[in-house]
Design a protein around this motif. Sequence first.
Motif, PDB file in Angstrom:
ATOM      1  N   LYS A   3      10.995  30.041 -65.191  1.00  0.00           N
ATOM      2  CA  LYS A   3      11.350  31.329 -65.799  1.00  0.00           C
ATOM      3  C   LYS A   3      10.076  32.068 -66.186  1.00  0.00           C
ATOM      4  O   LYS A   3       9.184  31.496 -66.810  1.00  0.00           O
ATOM      5  CB  LYS A   3      12.208  31.122 -67.033  1.00  0.00           C
ATOM      6  CG  LYS A   3      12.743  32.433 -67.619  1.00  0.00           C
ATOM      7  CD  LYS A   3      13.371  32.286 -68.993  1.00  0.00           C
ATOM      8  CE  LYS A   3      14.614  31.442 -68.955  1.00  0.00           C
ATOM      9  NZ  LYS A   3      15.310  31.456 -70.270  1.00  0.00           N
ATOM     10  N   THR A   4      10.008  33.355 -65.812  1.00  0.00           N
ATOM     11  CA  THR A   4       8.866  34.207 -66.130  1.00  0.00           C
ATOM     12  C   THR A   4       9.384  35.504 -66.735  1.00  0.00           C
ATOM     13  O   THR A   4      10.269  36.141 -66.155  1.00  0.00           O
ATOM     14  CB  THR A   4       8.060  34.530 -64.851  1.00  0.00           C
ATOM     15  OG1 THR A   4       7.673  33.303 -64.232  1.00  0.00           O
ATOM     16  CG2 THR A   4       6.834  35.364 -65.174  1.00  0.00           C
ATOM     17  N   ASN A  33       4.041  31.621 -59.840  1.00  0.00           N
ATOM     18  CA  ASN A  33       2.711  31.144 -60.233  1.00  0.00           C
ATOM     19  C   ASN A  33       2.653  29.652 -60.513  1.00  0.00           C
ATOM     20  O   ASN A  33       1.681  28.986 -60.136  1.00  0.00           O
ATOM     21  CB  ASN A  33       2.181  31.930 -61.435  1.00  0.00           C
ATOM     22  CG  ASN A  33       1.606  33.262 -61.028  1.00  0.00           C
ATOM     23  OD1 ASN A  33       1.295  33.496 -59.862  1.00  0.00           O
ATOM     24  ND2 ASN A  33       1.471  34.154 -61.998  1.00  0.00           N
ATOM     25  N   GLU A  34       3.668  29.087 -61.161  1.00  0.00           N
ATOM     26  CA  GLU A  34       3.640  27.650 -61.454  1.00  0.00           C
ATOM     27  C   GLU A  34       3.760  26.828 -60.180  1.00  0.00           C
ATOM     28  O   GLU A  34       3.205  25.726 -60.088  1.00  0.00           O
ATOM     29  CB  GLU A  34       4.727  27.273 -62.463  1.00  0.00           C
ATOM     30  CG  GLU A  34       4.466  27.832 -63.847  1.00  0.00           C
ATOM     31  CD  GLU A  34       3.079  27.485 -64.382  1.00  0.00           C
ATOM     32  OE1 GLU A  34       2.702  26.292 -64.352  1.00  0.00           O
ATOM     33  OE2 GLU A  34       2.358  28.401 -64.813  1.00  0.00           O
ATOM     34  N   TRP A  74      14.037  29.159 -58.316  1.00  0.00           N
ATOM     35  CA  TRP A  74      14.493  27.812 -57.986  1.00  0.00           C
ATOM     36  C   TRP A  74      13.948  27.406 -56.620  1.00  0.00           C
ATOM     37  O   TRP A  74      13.647  28.257 -55.783  1.00  0.00           O
ATOM     38  CB  TRP A  74      16.007  27.752 -57.876  1.00  0.00           C
ATOM     39  CG  TRP A  74      16.781  27.929 -59.114  1.00  0.00           C
ATOM     40  CD1 TRP A  74      17.203  26.943 -59.974  1.00  0.00           C
ATOM     41  CD2 TRP A  74      17.312  29.149 -59.635  1.00  0.00           C
ATOM     42  NE1 TRP A  74      17.941  27.495 -60.992  1.00  0.00           N
ATOM     43  CE2 TRP A  74      18.034  28.852 -60.805  1.00  0.00           C
ATOM     44  CE3 TRP A  74      17.252  30.482 -59.218  1.00  0.00           C
ATOM     45  CZ2 TRP A  74      18.670  29.816 -61.563  1.00  0.00           C
ATOM     46  CZ3 TRP A  74      17.882  31.451 -59.972  1.00  0.00           C
ATOM     47  CH2 TRP A  74      18.588  31.116 -61.136  1.00  0.00           C
ATOM     48  N   VAL A  75      13.922  26.119 -56.385  1.00  0.00           N
ATOM     49  CA  VAL A  75      13.628  25.587 -55.057  1.00  0.00           C
ATOM     50  C   VAL A  75      14.963  25.400 -54.352  1.00  0.00           C
ATOM     51  O   VAL A  75      15.883  24.787 -54.904  1.00  0.00           O
ATOM     52  CB  VAL A  75      12.857  24.253 -55.153  1.00  0.00           C
ATOM     53  CG1 VAL A  75      12.644  23.653 -53.768  1.00  0.00           C
ATOM     54  CG2 VAL A  75      11.547  24.456 -55.887  1.00  0.00           C
ATOM     55  N   GLU A  76      15.069  25.949 -53.153  1.00  0.00           N
ATOM     56  CA  GLU A  76      16.307  25.810 -52.379  1.00  0.00           C
ATOM     57  C   GLU A  76      16.210  24.690 -51.344  1.00  0.00           C
ATOM     58  O   GLU A  76      17.156  23.937 -51.157  1.00  0.00           O
ATOM     59  CB  GLU A  76      16.616  27.133 -51.660  1.00  0.00           C
ATOM     60  CG  GLU A  76      17.971  27.644 -51.957  1.00  0.00           C
ATOM     61  CD  GLU A  76      18.290  28.944 -51.251  1.00  0.00           C
ATOM     62  OE1 GLU A  76      19.331  29.484 -51.608  1.00  0.00           O
ATOM     63  OE2 GLU A  76      17.553  29.418 -50.371  1.00  0.00           O
ATOM     64  N   GLU A 122       8.069  15.804 -55.679  1.00  0.00           N
ATOM     65  CA  GLU A 122       8.763  15.296 -56.870  1.00  0.00           C
ATOM     66  C   GLU A 122       8.890  16.373 -57.936  1.00  0.00           C
ATOM     67  O   GLU A 122       9.938  16.521 -58.553  1.00  0.00           O
ATOM     68  CB  GLU A 122       8.038  14.072 -57.404  1.00  0.00           C
ATOM     69  CG  GLU A 122       8.160  12.859 -56.509  1.00  0.00           C
ATOM     70  CD  GLU A 122       7.261  11.716 -56.931  1.00  0.00           C
ATOM     71  OE1 GLU A 122       6.686  11.744 -58.041  1.00  0.00           O
ATOM     72  OE2 GLU A 122       7.118  10.762 -56.125  1.00  0.00           O
ATOM     73  N   GLU A 123       7.814  17.123 -58.147  1.00  0.00           N
ATOM     74  CA  GLU A 123       7.860  18.188 -59.149  1.00  0.00           C
ATOM     75  C   GLU A 123       8.793  19.309 -58.695  1.00  0.00           C
ATOM     76  O   GLU A 123       9.588  19.834 -59.485  1.00  0.00           O
ATOM     77  CB  GLU A 123       6.450  18.733 -59.415  1.00  0.00           C
ATOM     78  CG  GLU A 123       6.399  19.877 -60.398  1.00  0.00           C
ATOM     79  CD  GLU A 123       6.913  19.535 -61.789  1.00  0.00           C
ATOM     80  OE1 GLU A 123       7.442  20.449 -62.465  1.00  0.00           O
ATOM     81  OE2 GLU A 123       6.801  18.370 -62.226  1.00  0.00           O
ATOM     82  N   LEU A 124       8.707  19.711 -57.438  1.00  0.00           N
ATOM     83  CA  LEU A 124       9.584  20.765 -56.921  1.00  0.00           C
ATOM     84  C   LEU A 124      11.051  20.372 -57.019  1.00  0.00           C
ATOM     85  O   LEU A 124      11.916  21.209 -57.316  1.00  0.00           O
ATOM     86  CB  LEU A 124       9.226  21.086 -55.463  1.00  0.00           C
ATOM     87  CG  LEU A 124       7.888  21.753 -55.220  1.00  0.00           C
ATOM     88  CD1 LEU A 124       7.581  21.799 -53.728  1.00  0.00           C
ATOM     89  CD2 LEU A 124       7.862  23.167 -55.813  1.00  0.00           C
ATOM     90  N   ALA A 125      11.341  19.088 -56.788  1.00  0.00           N
ATOM     91  CA  ALA A 125      12.727  18.605 -56.828  1.00  0.00           C
ATOM     92  C   ALA A 125      13.358  18.787 -58.207  1.00  0.00           C
ATOM     93  O   ALA A 125      14.588  18.896 -58.322  1.00  0.00           O
ATOM     94  CB  ALA A 125      12.785  17.141 -56.407  1.00  0.00           C
ATOM     95  N   LEU A 126      12.542  18.873 -59.253  1.00  0.00           N
ATOM     96  CA  LEU A 126      13.069  19.102 -60.606  1.00  0.00           C
ATOM     97  C   LEU A 126      13.631  20.507 -60.766  1.00  0.00           C
ATOM     98  O   LEU A 126      14.296  20.803 -61.756  1.00  0.00           O
ATOM     99  CB  LEU A 126      11.963  18.875 -61.644  1.00  0.00           C
ATOM    100  CG  LEU A 126      11.358  17.472 -61.702  1.00  0.00           C
ATOM    101  CD1 LEU A 126      10.178  17.457 -62.662  1.00  0.00           C
ATOM    102  CD2 LEU A 126      12.410  16.452 -62.074  1.00  0.00           C
ATOM    103  N   HIS A 127      13.346  21.376 -59.807  1.00  0.00           N
ATOM    104  CA  HIS A 127      13.732  22.785 -59.908  1.00  0.00           C
ATOM    105  C   HIS A 127      14.685  23.226 -58.806  1.00  0.00           C
ATOM    106  O   HIS A 127      14.763  24.408 -58.482  1.00  0.00           O
ATOM    107  CB  HIS A 127      12.464  23.660 -59.913  1.00  0.00           C
ATOM    108  CG  HIS A 127      11.550  23.313 -61.043  1.00  0.00           C
ATOM    109  ND1 HIS A 127      11.717  23.824 -62.309  1.00  0.00           N
ATOM    110  CD2 HIS A 127      10.478  22.482 -61.105  1.00  0.00           C
ATOM    111  CE1 HIS A 127      10.779  23.342 -63.105  1.00  0.00           C
ATOM    112  NE2 HIS A 127      10.032  22.517 -62.401  1.00  0.00           N
ATOM    113  N   PHE A 128      15.417  22.252 -58.243  1.00  0.00           N
ATOM    114  CA  PHE A 128      16.414  22.598 -57.228  1.00  0.00           C
ATOM    115  C   PHE A 128      17.526  23.433 -57.830  1.00  0.00           C
ATOM    116  O   PHE A 128      17.939  23.216 -58.971  1.00  0.00           O
ATOM    117  CB  PHE A 128      17.035  21.341 -56.604  1.00  0.00           C
ATOM    118  CG  PHE A 128      16.314  20.844 -55.381  1.00  0.00           C
ATOM    119  CD1 PHE A 128      16.175  21.628 -54.257  1.00  0.00           C
ATOM    120  CD2 PHE A 128      15.807  19.563 -55.365  1.00  0.00           C
ATOM    121  CE1 PHE A 128      15.521  21.166 -53.123  1.00  0.00           C
ATOM    122  CE2 PHE A 128      15.148  19.080 -54.239  1.00  0.00           C
ATOM    123  CZ  PHE A 128      15.010  19.885 -53.119  1.00  0.00           C
TER     124      PHE A 128
END
Length: 130
Positions: A3-4, A33-34, A74-76, A122-128
């Motif tokens: 969230k930005t 950015n993150e 989100w990551v799709e 692994e980090e991206l998967a937290l934002h699916f």
Amino acid sequence: MYKTVIEPRVSETDGVGHINNTVVPVWFEAGRNEIFRLFTPDMSFENWRMIILNTNIDYTDQIYFGTSVEIHTWVEKIGNTSLQLYEELWQNGRLCAKGTAAYVNFNVEKQVKEPIPDSIREELALHFKD
């Protein structure tokens, strides 16, 4: 979800009092950015890894100066070398724009795409997106 919060500027407002449509892609990029930092921790262009392949935006409501907006990212999908993001822009509880962006993990020095490292996956998967 990332969230930005963005404060619209007067210079981003067009002649009919709306935030100009050309501003939204820039705001969506700010919401990434993150994710950029995952691929390029020092955020230097000498080490930059994220190359955009495609972006699409649907405008669903008007956006105005004077009230902050929230960019939700989100990551799709995560592929071998690329990823797809889904983004939304909210103002005053209204969905005003939504879109997607696809990026590839690219080694600029070698001019080749490279697999996304497991630690980043692994980090991206937290934002699916659910």
